[in-house]
Enzyme design. Structure first.
Site, PDB file in Angstrom:
ATOM      1  N   THR A   1       0.762  -1.270  -0.108  1.00 42.41           N
ATOM      2  CA  THR A   1       0.082  -0.012  -0.080  1.00 42.41           C
ATOM      3  C   THR A   1       0.969   1.201  -0.181  1.00 42.41           C
ATOM      4  OG1 THR A   1      -1.775  -1.293   1.184  1.00 42.41           O
ATOM      5  CG2 THR A   1      -1.826   1.219   1.303  1.00 42.41           C
TER       6      THR A   1
ATOM      7  N   TYR B   1       6.639 -11.553   4.785  1.00 43.19           N
ATOM      8  CA  TYR B   1       5.481 -10.967   4.046  1.00 43.19           C
ATOM      9  C   TYR B   1       5.256 -11.794   2.790  1.00 43.19           C
ATOM     10  CZ  TYR B   1       2.915  -7.359   1.561  1.00 43.19           C
ATOM     11  OH  TYR B   1       1.766  -6.494   0.633  1.00 43.19           O
TER      12      TYR B   1
ATOM     13  N   LYS C   1       2.946 -12.440   7.898  1.00 38.99           N
ATOM     14  CA  LYS C   1       1.655 -11.841   6.964  1.00 38.99           C
ATOM     15  C   LYS C   1       1.356 -12.676   5.952  1.00 38.99           C
ATOM     16  CE  LYS C   1       0.938  -7.184   5.170  1.00 38.99           C
ATOM     17  NZ  LYS C   1       0.124  -7.626   3.721  1.00 38.99           N
TER      18      LYS C   1
END
Lengths: 295, 295
Positions: B44, B131, B159
Site C-alpha cells: 500500500t 511478507y 503476514k
C-alpha cells in the site's frame, strides 16, 4: 537492425559489483562473431537487479566493445520515472535501440502499459523493441494492445514469448500478430527452444540467450532458417534439445546460461546477483555433461 | 508489537517526489487513533517504486510522527544487496520492525528465498515479519518453508494472504501453519475482506489497508474479533462488503485506497507512481458512492 540474430549476454556480477572485464570479453566475442545485434541488459543481463548508474555503465562498455554491431539496451523498471532515466542514459551511451518490458509489482492494466510506452517513446530518438515476457513481468499482452503500441513511431520490433512447437500453429500465431502491426515492425522470437520454429514461422529475429555465449551455434541456426532451410534449422535446434531440457527443468534459461558461463570459465563464480544462484549439485553436473557433449 | 491492528498508510507521491506533508498527516492520524502498529512502505505504501533514499526518508518521517506507536517498515527489493541497505536505513531511522517480501523478477527457488531471509536476519537487531504476498511477489511459500524461516530468531510474525471465507476452513489453515512455527511467532491476516474471518480463525494481527485511511473502522472490527465477539466482527466486515467488492473488481486494494484518499482530500491527485493510476471514469464514480455511503 532488429532482424536476424540478437545475442543477449549475461552481465556477470557479484555483491561487490559488475565484472566489467568479463562482460567486455563476452560482448567482444559477439562482435567478432558478427551477430546482427547485441541485446544487453535483457533478462539474461539481469537488468532488473542493477541500478541506473550500473546500467548506464554496462551500455557504455557494450558500445565500446561492440565494434560495428548495434547494441540494444534494456531500459525496463517498475517506475516510469526510472525507465525514462534509463532511456536517456542508454541513448547518451550510444545504444542503437532500447528494449522495454512492462515490469510490474502491482499488476498493470492495459491502459497503464500503453501509457508507459507512449510516454517513453516521446523521449526516444532510437528504435524501441517491445519486450513481451509474461514469465517475468506477469503482464499478458493482448494482440489488440500490441497493435496499438506498435503504432507508436519509435516502436520497431516486438519480442514475443515462445511459439508452439507445431509449425502450422506457430505460423498462424505470427501471422495473426503481423496483421495488427505496421509492416516495418519486426517480430522476434524468444525462448531459445522455440527459435527455429519461430523463425521458420515468419519471425524476423531471434532474441537469443544461448547466442550470448555461443554466437556461432546460434548464427548457424538463424542463417539456415533465414535461407528457408527448414530441415537444417530444425536439425540444429533438435541437436540442442538436451540444453532446452535443462531450461525447462531449471526454471528458464538464466540459471542454466549462467552456470554454463561459470563452468567454462567465461565468468567467475558467483556471477548472479543474490538472492539468485547458479545451479549447484546434481543440476550443475547435468549442465556439465551438456557442455562437454554439446557446446 | 506484531499483534492487533497494523495499519498500512499510502505513500502519496507524484513524478517529482513524495508528498511528505500528506504522508505525515496520514501517519499522525494513525498514531492518534492508537492503532497497534503502523506498517509503512508495504504494498500500500508502494515500497517497490521508491529508491533507498526515499525509503529511508519515509521511515524517518513515520517514526517522527508515530508518537509511541511502533513503526514497521517494508524493506523488500529484488536484490539482497538492496534489502540489506533498506534494513540498515530502517533501523537507523528508528523502525521497531521490518517487513520483508521475496520480491522477484526471475522466479525464486525455496533455497534462494530461505537464504535471503537468513542473510537479512543476520543484519537485523529488530523483529522481522515475513511478507507472504504471492499476488505481487509471484512466490508461493510452502508451509514447510514458512516453518524453516520462522526458526530464524529475528522472525516474529508472518503476514499471510487471505484465508477462505469459511471459518472452519480458515481455522484449519491457521492451525496448520501455527503447528509448524515457534509459539512466539504471530500470524497476521492480510486482504481486508478476509480480516474478520482471519482474526476469528486465530490470526494475531490484521495487516490492514483500510486501517491506513480509516483506523477507527478497522480498530472496531479488530477489537470485536479480539474480544471473541464473532457476530459483531462479522457484521462490521459485512457492512464493508461494497468496499471489498471494489477491491475485487479493480485488481486489489491499492488503486481503490488511493482513489478514496484522493476523493476525500487526504492526498492530492495524482498520488500513485506512474505507470500506476488511480481509478477514473465510472470506476471512480463507484468509489465515490461507497465513500459517501460507507466511510
Amino acid at each position: 537492425m532488429l532482424t536476424g540474430l540478437s545475442a543477449f549476454p549475461l552481465t556477470p556480477m557479484n555483491e561487490q559489483g559488475i565484472h566489467e572485464h568479463e562482460f567486455t570479453r563476452l560482448v567482444t566475442r559477439l562482435a567478432e562473431a558478427e551477430v546482427d545485434s547485441i541485446g544487453v541488459l535483457g533478462s539474461t543481463g539481469n537488468y532488473a537487479y542493477l541500478n541506473s548508474d550500473e546500467r548506464a555503465r554496462v551500455v557504455k562498455l557494450s558500445v565500446e566493445s561492440a565494434a560495428k554491431v548495434p547494441v540494444i539496451a534494456g531500459i525496463g523498471a517498475l517506475r516510469t520515472r526510472d525507465v525514462l532515466i534509463n532511456a536517456e542514459h542508454a541513448q547518451q551511451a550510444g545504444a542503437s535501440g532500447v528494449l522495454l518490458a512492462p515490469v510490474s509489482y502491482q499488476k498493470l492494466t492495459d491502459e497503464e502499459v500503453f501509457s508507459l510506452y507512449e510516454t517513453v517513446c516521446r523521449s526516444l530518438s532510437v528504435p524501441l523493441c517491445v519486450y513481451d515476457n509474461p514469465g517475468t513481468t506477469h503482464f499478458q499482452f493482448s494482440d489488440e494492445l500490441h497493435g496499438r503500441i506498435a503504432q507508436l513511431p519509435q516502436v520497431r520490433s516486438i519480442k514475443i514469448p515462445p511459439v508452439q512447437n507445431d509449425l502450422t500453429a506457430a505460423k498462424a500465431r505470427v501471422a495473426g500478430l503481423r496483421a495488427l502491426i505496421p509492416s516495418d515492425v519486426t517480430i522476434g522470437i524468444s525462448g531459445d527452444a522455440a527459435a527455429a520454429t519461430g523463425l521458420l514461422a515468419g519471425c524476423d529475429a531471434w532474441y537469443s540467450v544461448i547466442g550470448g555465449l555461443y554466437p556461432d551455434i546460434a548464427l548457424a541456426l538463424t542463417r539456415a532458417a533465414q535461407a528457408g532451410d527448414t530441415e537444417q534449422a530444425m536439425a540444429r535446434s533438435q541437436a540442442l534439445e538436451p540444453l532446452w531440457v535443462l531450461y525447462r527443468d531449471y526454471g528458464g534459461s538464466l540459471r542454466v546460461a549462467a552456470t554454463i558461463a561459470e563452468l567454462t570459465g567465461k565468468v567467475s563464480q558467483p556471477c548472479l546477483p543474490q538472492p539468485l544462484n547458479t545451479l549447484q549439485g546434481e543440476a550443475r553436473e547435468r549442465v556439465k555433461v551438456v557442455v562437454e557433449t554439446l557446446l
